[in-house]
Write a protein that holds these residues in place. Structure first.
Motif, mmCIF file in Angstrom:
data_model
loop_
_atom_site.group_PDB
_atom_site.id
_atom_site.type_symbol
_atom_site.label_atom_id
_atom_site.label_comp_id
_atom_site.label_asym_id
_atom_site.label_seq_id
_atom_site.Cartn_x
_atom_site.Cartn_y
_atom_site.Cartn_z
ATOM 1 N N ALA A 373 40.639 37.239 38.246
ATOM 2 C CA ALA A 373 40.493 36.147 37.278
ATOM 3 C C ALA A 373 40.055 34.861 37.967
ATOM 4 C CB ALA A 373 41.805 35.942 36.523
ATOM 5 N N VAL A 374 40.647 34.562 39.121
ATOM 6 C CA VAL A 374 40.266 33.359 39.878
ATOM 7 C C VAL A 374 38.811 33.455 40.326
ATOM 8 C CG1 VAL A 374 40.677 32.070 42.008
ATOM 9 C CG2 VAL A 374 42.616 32.861 40.635
ATOM 10 N N LEU A 375 38.436 34.604 40.833
ATOM 11 C CA LEU A 375 37.079 34.783 41.343
ATOM 12 C C LEU A 375 36.054 34.778 40.203
ATOM 13 C CD1 LEU A 375 35.312 35.211 43.792
ATOM 14 C CD2 LEU A 375 35.857 37.658 43.717
ATOM 15 N N ALA A 376 36.401 35.395 39.079
ATOM 16 C CA ALA A 376 35.482 35.405 37.934
ATOM 17 C C ALA A 376 35.226 33.991 37.432
ATOM 18 C CB ALA A 376 36.051 36.277 36.811
ATOM 19 N N ALA A 393 38.614 37.134 30.193
ATOM 20 C CA ALA A 393 38.119 38.514 30.211
ATOM 21 C C ALA A 393 38.648 39.255 31.427
ATOM 22 C CB ALA A 393 36.593 38.513 30.213
ATOM 23 N N ALA A 394 38.681 38.583 32.566
ATOM 24 C CA ALA A 394 39.198 39.216 33.781
ATOM 25 C C ALA A 394 40.692 39.502 33.650
ATOM 26 C CB ALA A 394 38.932 38.322 34.988
ATOM 27 N N ARG A 395 41.419 38.610 33.004
ATOM 28 C CA ARG A 395 42.861 38.822 32.835
ATOM 29 C C ARG A 395 43.148 40.051 31.968
ATOM 30 N NH1 ARG A 395 47.086 35.877 32.843
ATOM 31 N NH2 ARG A 395 47.408 35.970 30.580
ATOM 32 N N LEU A 396 42.251 40.301 30.991
ATOM 33 C CA LEU A 396 42.484 41.414 30.070
ATOM 34 C C LEU A 396 41.756 42.691 30.477
ATOM 35 C CD1 LEU A 396 42.150 39.554 26.635
ATOM 36 C CD2 LEU A 396 44.240 40.037 27.917
ATOM 37 N N ALA A 397 40.944 42.618 31.523
ATOM 38 C CA ALA A 397 40.031 43.717 31.846
ATOM 39 C C ALA A 397 40.741 45.026 32.149
ATOM 40 C CB ALA A 397 39.139 43.325 33.023
ATOM 41 N N LYS A 398 41.927 44.969 32.731
ATOM 42 C CA LYS A 398 42.630 46.194 33.117
ATOM 43 C C LYS A 398 43.798 46.532 32.186
ATOM 44 C CE LYS A 398 40.073 46.202 36.874
ATOM 45 N NZ LYS A 398 38.955 47.153 37.041
ATOM 46 N N LEU A 458 31.123 41.325 38.887
ATOM 47 C CA LEU A 458 30.959 40.895 40.283
ATOM 48 C C LEU A 458 32.309 40.581 40.917
ATOM 49 C CD1 LEU A 458 27.802 38.646 39.820
ATOM 50 C CD2 LEU A 458 27.941 40.686 41.258
ATOM 51 N N ALA A 459 33.176 39.914 40.177
ATOM 52 C CA ALA A 459 34.495 39.577 40.724
ATOM 53 C C ALA A 459 35.292 40.835 41.034
ATOM 54 C CB ALA A 459 35.253 38.698 39.723
ATOM 55 N N ASP A 460 35.253 41.807 40.132
ATOM 56 C CA ASP A 460 35.980 43.064 40.331
ATOM 57 C C ASP A 460 35.493 43.774 41.591
ATOM 58 O OD1 ASP A 460 37.671 45.246 39.695
ATOM 59 O OD2 ASP A 460 36.020 46.280 38.727
ATOM 60 N N LYS A 461 34.182 43.872 41.758
ATOM 61 C CA LYS A 461 33.624 44.607 42.907
ATOM 62 C C LYS A 461 33.823 43.842 44.208
ATOM 63 C CE LYS A 461 30.278 46.981 39.973
ATOM 64 N NZ LYS A 461 31.083 46.684 38.759
ATOM 65 N N LEU A 462 33.638 42.521 44.179
ATOM 66 C CA LEU A 462 33.824 41.742 45.406
ATOM 67 C C LEU A 462 35.295 41.727 45.840
ATOM 68 C CD1 LEU A 462 31.411 38.735 44.738
ATOM 69 C CD2 LEU A 462 31.141 40.551 46.433
ATOM 70 N N ASP A 463 36.207 41.678 44.873
ATOM 71 C CA ASP A 463 37.630 41.742 45.227
ATOM 72 C C ASP A 463 37.974 43.092 45.847
ATOM 73 O OD1 ASP A 463 40.550 40.698 44.884
ATOM 74 O OD2 ASP A 463 40.550 42.719 44.024
ATOM 75 N N THR A 464 37.413 44.158 45.286
ATOM 76 C CA THR A 464 37.644 45.493 45.854
ATOM 77 C C THR A 464 37.151 45.561 47.290
ATOM 78 O OG1 THR A 464 37.475 46.561 43.689
ATOM 79 C CG2 THR A 464 37.077 47.942 45.608
ATOM 80 N N LEU A 465 35.931 45.097 47.526
ATOM 81 C CA LEU A 465 35.352 45.150 48.874
ATOM 82 C C LEU A 465 36.137 44.283 49.846
ATOM 83 C CD1 LEU A 465 31.665 45.022 47.686
ATOM 84 C CD2 LEU A 465 32.604 46.839 49.132
ATOM 85 N N ALA A 466 36.423 43.047 49.445
ATOM 86 C CA ALA A 466 37.164 42.149 50.338
ATOM 87 C C ALA A 466 38.560 42.692 50.623
ATOM 88 C CB ALA A 466 37.250 40.756 49.721
ATOM 89 N N GLY A 467 39.184 43.257 49.591
ATOM 90 C CA GLY A 467 40.526 43.789 49.781
ATOM 91 C C GLY A 467 40.573 44.913 50.795
ATOM 92 N N PHE A 468 39.706 45.892 50.633
ATOM 93 C CA PHE A 468 39.742 47.029 51.555
ATOM 94 C C PHE A 468 39.203 46.653 52.942
ATOM 95 C CE2 PHE A 468 40.186 49.388 47.550
ATOM 96 C CZ PHE A 468 41.278 50.172 47.893
ATOM 97 N N TRP A 469 38.310 45.678 52.993
ATOM 98 C CA TRP A 469 37.872 45.200 54.311
ATOM 99 C C TRP A 469 39.030 44.509 55.040
ATOM 100 C CZ3 TRP A 469 33.679 47.690 53.377
ATOM 101 C CH2 TRP A 469 32.670 47.758 54.340
ATOM 102 N N SER A 470 39.881 43.813 54.272
ATOM 103 C CA SER A 470 40.980 43.067 54.896
ATOM 104 C C SER A 470 42.026 43.992 55.510
ATOM 105 C CB SER A 470 41.649 42.155 53.862
ATOM 106 O OG SER A 470 42.380 42.915 52.909
ATOM 107 N N ILE A 471 42.086 45.259 55.038
ATOM 108 C CA ILE A 471 43.063 46.203 55.607
ATOM 109 C C ILE A 471 42.363 47.293 56.424
ATOM 110 C CG2 ILE A 471 44.775 45.764 53.802
ATOM 111 C CD1 ILE A 471 43.868 48.374 52.444
ATOM 112 N N ASP A 472 41.101 47.022 56.779
ATOM 113 C CA ASP A 472 40.324 47.935 57.638
ATOM 114 C C ASP A 472 40.180 49.337 57.040
ATOM 115 O OD1 ASP A 472 39.682 46.132 59.699
ATOM 116 O OD2 ASP A 472 41.684 46.338 60.525
ATOM 117 N N GLU A 473 40.045 49.409 55.743
ATOM 118 C CA GLU A 473 39.779 50.689 55.073
ATOM 119 C C GLU A 473 38.308 50.716 54.670
ATOM 120 O OE1 GLU A 473 41.435 53.331 54.662
ATOM 121 O OE2 GLU A 473 43.571 52.861 54.846
ATOM 122 N N LYS A 474 37.436 50.950 55.651
ATOM 123 C CA LYS A 474 35.996 50.916 55.405
ATOM 124 C C LYS A 474 35.450 52.341 55.338
ATOM 125 C CE LYS A 474 36.073 47.037 58.607
ATOM 126 N NZ LYS A 474 35.604 46.553 59.915
#
Length: 696
Positions: A373-376, A393-398, A458-474
């Motif tokens: 939601a913040v990123l969107a 929309a981001a708050r209700l998306a899931k 875009l927010a959903d996908k970028l959060d996913t990428l940043a999240g898994f990059w932050s825990i070294d799950e590439k």
């Protein structure tokens, strides 16, 4: 020439495994034959629920004789080396070897190994058991008393018989002599489990196909698909309805039957109150049936098409009635889910997301929704969306993930959320974003057009990428369990196809708990790799993408693409090709001289000294100064074609310089200044791209 017929008959093979298994069988057998020097005219594999079959046409009856020369150790080598050579070459003594003289290495032993061509039947008997034993099923099992023994046969389901014959069309073929776990290859198979279970004998492929047809088995899966599709359309047309085609379901159903019989069932009109997608998911998932539309309309009809594996004496009435009972029960459940879900607003479901773990290291779905939601909201102004709408929309998306309907049919996530949001009076853009933020799911899926949907996607996908990059799950190699490549490609397609201007670095910085700059740079490199794949599919050169990404600050993907396009167009011209050649010549000279002198020539050239030299030297100095200024201004204005035109002005002075001027002059000052001119050429091209990364 002789043909091979191979059939492996078993209990029912899961439909999802059949087509791949048929291709695996063909590849394994043909590869093994070719590896041994046996070529063939053609091969085709088949699968039904109870059998894999392979036909290889045009195999030779006997393999070619082989003559091989094997070089041994030097004359006088240690006895152990000599004995090893004799053993590997199959020789009894050195008397069976010859001695050859090499002018440089002296005398050495040489074995000439001649092998007579082998009988194809023997070779098949040698390779087929191993292929069957080691067949690459995704899942397999052991069965019966033999399963207690180590090394017993594993197969997808219990293997019942093997047919393996080889021979020419004009003669009775031979049985390939082998057995696997007590199942001997022969000529006997059986037909349809219920309609023609009696065993019968087959000899060659043509007889085999015809015999199966008489035994109610259609061997070719594509033909079964054609029958199902044609009969289903005809049956629907006769009732004034249209079939809702479904290629995935058609492939699956064709793998469930050996003799397809198409029937039609119905259900009550009251179930049409359920969203059409939910009806289709219910009937498809639970009964493997096709839904129907009212002719010329998108509205579903209260009817469905089912495919039976039986020709029933009552015309299929009992089979249809049984399917109708199950469909009615499933639709009753779906109607209950729909009515229950409508009673609770999506917003009221949000607390439940805090109880669902998204990933043990990345928190709950609720925490993830808060980040999205913040990123969107941050992305919204960049894509022309209302920030408040994007945030909501981001708050209700899931939220629909915790509804009854999506719990039963996960494939309806997003779609049901959109319907619930619309019923609850949410803004149309919010409702659309709940469904569309997952898009694009694959290369053929569309990119959202609504700005709010774009912001949330875009927010959903970028959060996913940043999240898994932050825990070294590439992603590693072919493994990508969290679909991160797909997420990156989704961002790339959204940016390019919707002409979005985004600084990925700005959006990603601060998304990492530590080592933010390093992780951002690493993730941007991942985007560069995915962009190469995307542009390569569009016909662009990967080296041009490297050349542009090598410049600092290249995180605006749309500008990268435009710069790559302009660079490709420039390098396709004579000016571009010649300038690239001149650049590479300059870079080679600089590399050699910098290594020899122990320092770089990275200062500005002396214009006065260039003016006092040869005319071509002065002309290049003036052209470089003007070109760099012009190219820099064009790049700042995002006029990449203009930047390329500026570079084209260098072609003539660069050509003249290399033709008339000696770089390594006797005068040290002149030599140094000329090397600085070459460095200035290198610097001028870097306004556009790193030419050192360009091939050619």
């Amino acid at each position: 020439m002789p043909d091979l017929l191979l059939e492996l008959r078993s209990e029912e093979i899961p439909a999802r495994m059949q087509r791949r298994a048929a291709e695996d069988l063909k590849k394994l057998v043909t590869d093994a034959l070719v590896e041994r020097g046996f070529l063939y005219e053609g091969a085709k594999a088949f699968a039904t629920p109870r059998r894999l079959a392979l036909h290889i046409a045009g195999l030779p009856a006997r393999g070619e004789a082989v003559r091989e020369e094997r070089r041994g150790p030097r004359v006088g080598a240690p006895e152990s080396a000599v004995q090893g050579f004799l053993k590997s070459a199959g020789l009894a003594s050195l008397d069976q070897a010859t001695t050859v003289t090499d002018p440089k290495k002296g005398e050495f032993y040489l074995a000439v190994i001649e092998r007579a061509g082998r009988e194809t039947l023997d070779v098949l008997a040698e390779i087929l058991p191993g292929i069957i034993r080691n067949f690459p099923w995704p899942k397999s099992m052991r069965w019966g008393a033999a399963s207690a023994q180590p090394g017993s046969l594993r197969w997808v389901r219990p293997l019942q018989s093997i047919v393996a014959t080889f021979g020419p069309e004009t003669e009775t073929p031979d049985v390939v002599p082998f057995s696997v776990d007590g199942i001997a290859a022969g000529t006997v198979t059986s037909g349809h489990r219920f309609l023609a279970p009696s065993p019968f004998e087959v000899r060659r492929f043509d007889d085999y196909v015809q015999a199966l047809e008489r035994a109610d088995v259609i061997l070719d899966a594509d033909r079964r698909k054609d029958i199902i599709l044609h009969d289903a359309k005809d049956l629907a047309f006769a009732r004034g309805l249209d079939l809702v085609e479904d290629e995935g379901l058609l492939e699956e159903v064709a793998g469930l039957v050996e003799r397809p019989v198409v029937l039609m069932g119905s259900f009550e009109e009251r179930f049409l109150e359920i969203p059409a997608e939910a009806i289709r998911a219910t009937i498809r998932a639970n009964q493997k049936c096709f839904v129907l539309r009212k002719s010329g309309s998108e509205e579903l009809a209260p009817a469905f098409v089912l495919v039976s594996n039986l020709v029933a004496s009552d015309g299929g009435a009992a089979i249809t009635a049984g399917n109708e009972r199950v469909v009615r029960a499933r639709l009753s459940d779906a109607k209950f889910f729909w009515e229950t879900d409508k009673a609770t607003k999506l917003e009221d479901r949000l607390p439940k997301l805090d109880t669902i773990v998204f990933h043990e290291k990345l928190g709950t779905q609720g925490e993830r929704v808060a980040r999205i939601a913040v990123l969107a909201k941050e992305i919204a102004p960049l894509v022309g969306a209302d920030p408040a709408l994007a945030e909501r929309a981001a708050r209700l998306a899931k939220a629909d993930l915790v509804t009854e309907m999506v719990g039963e049919f996960p494939e309806l996530q997003g779609l049901m959320g959109r319907k619930y949001a619309a019923l609850q009076g949410e803004h149309p853009s919010i409702a659309a974003a709940i469904e569309e933020h997952y898009k694009p799911v694959g290369p053929s899926d569309r990119v959202p057009t609504d700005p709010v949907s774009l912001a949330v996607a875009l927010a959903d996908k970028l959060d996913t990428l940043a999240g898994f990059w932050s825990i070294d799950e590439k992603p590693t190699g072919s493994k990508d369990p969290f679909a991160l490549r797909r997420a990156a490609l989704g961002v790339i397609r959204a940016v390019i196809e919707r002409s979005l201007r985004l600084s990925l670095a700005s959006l990603l910085n601060g998304r990492f708990a530590n080592e933010s700059a390093e992780r951002t740079a690493d993730l941007l490199a991942f985007f560069a790799d995915r962009l190469k794949v995307y542009l390569r599919d569009q016909g662009a050169r990967h080296d041009l993408i490297d050349a542009v990404f090598a410049l600092p600050g290249q995180d605006d993907l749309l500008l990268v693409v435009r710069r790559v396009e302009a660079l490709g167009a420039f390098l396709s011209t004579d000016d571009g090709k010649n300038l690239l050649a001149g650049y590479k010549r300059a870079a080679n000279i600089l590399r050699i001289e910098e290594k020899k002198d122990g320092h770089a020539y990275d200062a500005a050239p002396d214009a006065a000294l260039a003016a006092s030299g040869q005319p071509e030297e002065q002309a290049l100095a003036e052209a470089l100064a003007a070109t760099r200024q012009e190219a820099s201004a064009a790049i700042a204005a995002e006029d990449f074609s203009g930047a390329m035109r500026a570079l084209s002005h260098l072609r003539a002075p660069v050509d003249a310089f290399f033709e008339k001027v000696t770089v390594n002059a006797d005068d040290p000052a002149l030599r140094r200044n000329r090397l600085l001119l070459l460095n200035a050429l290198r610097a001028a091209t870097r306004e556009v791209a790193d030419f050192s990364r360009i091939e050619g």
